[in-house]
Each structure stands twice: as C-alpha cells, then as structure tokens.
Scaffold this motif. Structure first.
Motif, PDB file in Angstrom:
ATOM      1  N   MET A   1       0.853  -1.172   0.000  1.00  0.00           N
ATOM      2  CA  MET A   1       0.000   0.000   0.000  1.00  0.00           C
ATOM      3  C   MET A   1       0.902   1.239   0.000  1.00  0.00           C
ATOM      4  N   ASN A   2       0.635   2.156  -0.928  1.00  0.00           N
ATOM      5  CA  ASN A   2       1.452   3.364  -0.989  1.00  0.00           C
ATOM      6  C   ASN A   2       0.761   4.506  -0.224  1.00  0.00           C
ATOM      7  N   SER A   3       1.404   5.675  -0.215  1.00  0.00           N
ATOM      8  CA  SER A   3       0.890   6.819   0.546  1.00  0.00           C
ATOM      9  C   SER A   3      -0.476   7.290   0.043  1.00  0.00           C
ATOM     10  N   ILE A   4      -0.671   7.282  -1.263  1.00  0.00           N
ATOM     11  CA  ILE A   4      -1.965   7.700  -1.821  1.00  0.00           C
ATOM     12  C   ILE A   4      -3.058   6.752  -1.340  1.00  0.00           C
ATOM     13  N   ASP A   5      -2.789   5.456  -1.382  1.00  0.00           N
ATOM     14  CA  ASP A   5      -3.760   4.467  -0.907  1.00  0.00           C
ATOM     15  C   ASP A   5      -4.090   4.684   0.576  1.00  0.00           C
ATOM     16  N   LEU A   6      -3.078   4.992   1.374  1.00  0.00           N
ATOM     17  CA  LEU A   6      -3.307   5.231   2.798  1.00  0.00           C
ATOM     18  C   LEU A   6      -4.137   6.490   3.030  1.00  0.00           C
ATOM     19  N   ILE A   7      -3.880   7.522   2.256  1.00  0.00           N
ATOM     20  CA  ILE A   7      -4.667   8.757   2.375  1.00  0.00           C
ATOM     21  C   ILE A   7      -6.122   8.483   1.997  1.00  0.00           C
ATOM     22  N   LEU A   8      -6.335   7.738   0.929  1.00  0.00           N
ATOM     23  CA  LEU A   8      -7.699   7.391   0.509  1.00  0.00           C
ATOM     24  C   LEU A   8      -8.401   6.541   1.568  1.00  0.00           C
ATOM     25  N   LEU A   9      -7.678   5.596   2.154  1.00  0.00           N
ATOM     26  CA  LEU A   9      -8.243   4.772   3.224  1.00  0.00           C
ATOM     27  C   LEU A   9      -8.626   5.649   4.412  1.00  0.00           C
ATOM     28  N   ASN A  10      -7.761   6.596   4.759  1.00  0.00           N
ATOM     29  CA  ASN A  10      -8.062   7.494   5.864  1.00  0.00           C
ATOM     30  C   ASN A  10      -9.335   8.302   5.578  1.00  0.00           C
ATOM     31  N   PHE A  11      -9.454   8.845   4.369  1.00  0.00           N
ATOM     32  CA  PHE A  11     -10.662   9.581   4.002  1.00  0.00           C
ATOM     33  C   PHE A  11     -11.902   8.698   4.096  1.00  0.00           C
ATOM     34  N   ALA A  12     -11.790   7.465   3.636  1.00  0.00           N
ATOM     35  CA  ALA A  12     -12.935   6.549   3.673  1.00  0.00           C
ATOM     36  C   ALA A  12     -13.338   6.227   5.114  1.00  0.00           C
ATOM     37  N   GLU A  13     -12.363   5.971   5.961  1.00  0.00           N
ATOM     38  CA  GLU A  13     -12.657   5.622   7.354  1.00  0.00           C
ATOM     39  C   GLU A  13     -13.202   6.813   8.130  1.00  0.00           C
ATOM     40  N   VAL A  14     -12.646   7.990   7.904  1.00  0.00           N
ATOM     41  CA  VAL A  14     -13.165   9.182   8.574  1.00  0.00           C
ATOM     42  C   VAL A  14     -14.613   9.411   8.165  1.00  0.00           C
ATOM     43  N   ARG A  15     -14.912   9.339   6.869  1.00  0.00           N
ATOM     44  CA  ARG A  15     -16.280   9.577   6.407  1.00  0.00           C
ATOM     45  C   ARG A  15     -17.230   8.486   6.900  1.00  0.00           C
ATOM     46  N   ARG A  16     -16.786   7.240   6.885  1.00  0.00           N
ATOM     47  CA  ARG A  16     -17.646   6.146   7.360  1.00  0.00           C
ATOM     48  C   ARG A  16     -18.066   6.385   8.806  1.00  0.00           C
ATOM     49  N   ARG A  17     -17.117   6.808   9.615  1.00  0.00           N
ATOM     50  CA  ARG A  17     -17.423   7.043  11.026  1.00  0.00           C
ATOM     51  C   ARG A  17     -18.244   8.310  11.218  1.00  0.00           C
ATOM     52  N   SER A  18     -17.961   9.321  10.413  1.00  0.00           N
ATOM     53  CA  SER A  18     -18.777  10.538  10.477  1.00  0.00           C
ATOM     54  C   SER A  18     -20.227  10.215  10.161  1.00  0.00           C
ATOM     55  N   ILE A  19     -20.436   9.451   9.104  1.00  0.00           N
ATOM     56  CA  ILE A  19     -21.801   9.107   8.703  1.00  0.00           C
ATOM     57  C   ILE A  19     -22.503   8.307   9.804  1.00  0.00           C
ATOM     58  N   LYS A  20     -21.776   7.441  10.497  1.00  0.00           N
ATOM     59  CA  LYS A  20     -22.382   6.711  11.618  1.00  0.00           C
ATOM     60  C   LYS A  20     -22.902   7.689  12.668  1.00  0.00           C
ATOM     61  N   VAL A  21     -22.104   8.702  12.968  1.00  0.00           N
ATOM     62  CA  VAL A  21     -22.528   9.696  13.960  1.00  0.00           C
ATOM     63  C   VAL A  21     -23.668  10.534  13.403  1.00  0.00           C
ATOM     64  N   TRP A  22     -23.500  11.050  12.190  1.00  0.00           N
ATOM     65  CA  TRP A  22     -24.498  11.939  11.599  1.00  0.00           C
ATOM     66  C   TRP A  22     -25.870  11.275  11.522  1.00  0.00           C
ATOM     67  N   THR A  23     -25.893  10.036  11.056  1.00  0.00           N
ATOM     68  CA  THR A  23     -27.187   9.359  10.871  1.00  0.00           C
ATOM     69  C   THR A  23     -27.778   8.862  12.188  1.00  0.00           C
ATOM     70  N   SER A  24     -27.007   8.921  13.260  1.00  0.00           N
ATOM     71  CA  SER A  24     -27.537   8.525  14.569  1.00  0.00           C
ATOM     72  C   SER A  24     -28.255   9.675  15.269  1.00  0.00           C
ATOM     73  N   ILE A  25     -28.132  10.869  14.732  1.00  0.00           N
ATOM     74  CA  ILE A  25     -28.771  12.032  15.357  1.00  0.00           C
ATOM     75  C   ILE A  25     -30.269  11.985  15.034  1.00  0.00           C
ATOM     76  N   PRO A  26     -31.109  11.953  16.056  1.00  0.00           N
ATOM     77  CA  PRO A  26     -32.558  11.943  15.793  1.00  0.00           C
ATOM     78  C   PRO A  26     -32.956  13.199  15.000  1.00  0.00           C
ATOM     79  N   SER A  27     -33.864  13.045  14.065  1.00  0.00           N
ATOM     80  CA  SER A  27     -34.255  14.160  13.192  1.00  0.00           C
ATOM     81  C   SER A  27     -34.722  15.371  13.992  1.00  0.00           C
ATOM     82  N   GLU A  28     -35.358  15.143  15.112  1.00  0.00           N
ATOM     83  CA  GLU A  28     -35.833  16.270  15.920  1.00  0.00           C
ATOM     84  C   GLU A  28     -34.701  16.990  16.646  1.00  0.00           C
ATOM     85  N   LYS A  29     -33.487  16.427  16.594  1.00  0.00           N
ATOM     86  CA  LYS A  29     -32.330  17.056  17.244  1.00  0.00           C
ATOM     87  C   LYS A  29     -31.332  17.644  16.239  1.00  0.00           C
TER      88      LYS A  29
END
Length: 156
Positions: free
Chosen positions: A1-29
C-alpha cells in the motif's frame, strides 16, 4: 500500500465514522446546538461537506480561492441524507483528484493558504482536510452527550 492508498483509506474511514454519527442524530435534534453562538448539528454536517469541497478546489488551485461558489448556498437544511446526496458528486470528484496524484506530488506540490497562516505540502494538506472532519465529528459526539442523546459506537 502506498501513501496515496493510505490517504484514501483514511478519508474513507473518517467519512464512514462521520456518517455513523451523523445518521444517529434523531431528526428532531438536527437543529439542536449547545448555545446560541454554536452551529447546530445539521449546520456542522453541512460545514464539513462544504469545507471538503472548498479544500478540493483550493488544492486544485494550489492556493485559497478568491471566490467560492458553494453548491450548498441557498439550500434549506433538511436531512443528513439530503446533505450527503448534494455532496456525493463533489466527494467523488475529490477522491478522483487524490487518485490522480503521485507519491512525488505529496511533497512537491505546495498549497498556499498564506491568508490563513500557512503554506503546506499536498500530503500535509490532505491529512488536514480529513482531520478537520474528524474534529467536527468529535464535536458532534460531545453535542450528543450534552443533549443526553445516546452515542453510536464509532470504534468498530
């Protein structure tokens, strides 16, 4: 795995976890905020998505932008899914841009953000973009704690 691949993996993991948090917020909140000077949950989500688009354009420009036409401008806030849908083509374009870089580009290309107090190598700048999202995801987790809303497990 090269540096570009690691950067892309980091972006994917950060977004995956962000989406977990974002979609867990109740709509009324989604419009909740800890004080009058803070962003609401949905405003912070949009800020992250909009900032990523800005950073993408700044990276392509090799400098900050004199004018930024945001695809989010003037759109009413609604749902996390709606925000993600607006951002999706811009996110895909950003990831394609990252894929187009070489290992050498990560140190050779400089991004001039002197007005913000720095000039950084491309690799550094890309990591800053992901870090920006990570910080705001942590902020949202604190919002959820403060609002006594259950927090999703992001460390899977």
């Amino acid at each position: 795995m090269n540096s570009i691949d690691l950067i892309l993996l980091n972006f994917a993991e950060v977004r995956r976890r962000s989406i977990k948090v974002w979609t867990s917020i109740p709509s009324e909140k989604l419009f909740w905020k800890p004080d009058n000077e803070a962003m609401s949950c949905i405003e912070m989500i949009r800020h992250v998505l909009e900032s990523e688009h800005y950073y993408h354009l700044a990276i392509k420009n090799r400098a900050s932008l004199a004018v930024f036409d945001s695809p989010f401008e003037g759109r009413p806030y609604s749902t996390v899914d709606a925000e993600l849908e607006i951002a999706e083509p811009y996110r895909n374009s950003f990831l394609d841009t990252i894929k187009s870089f070489t290992e050498e580009d990560l140190t050779k290309i400089k991004i001039d953000r002197s007005e913000s107090g720095y000039i950084r190598e491309l690799g550094d700048m890309l990591l800053r973009v992901a870090y920006h999202e990570s910080v705001h995801t942590g902020q949202l987790l604190d919002y959820l704690r403060t609002a006594d809303i259950p927090r999703v497990r992001i460390w899977d």
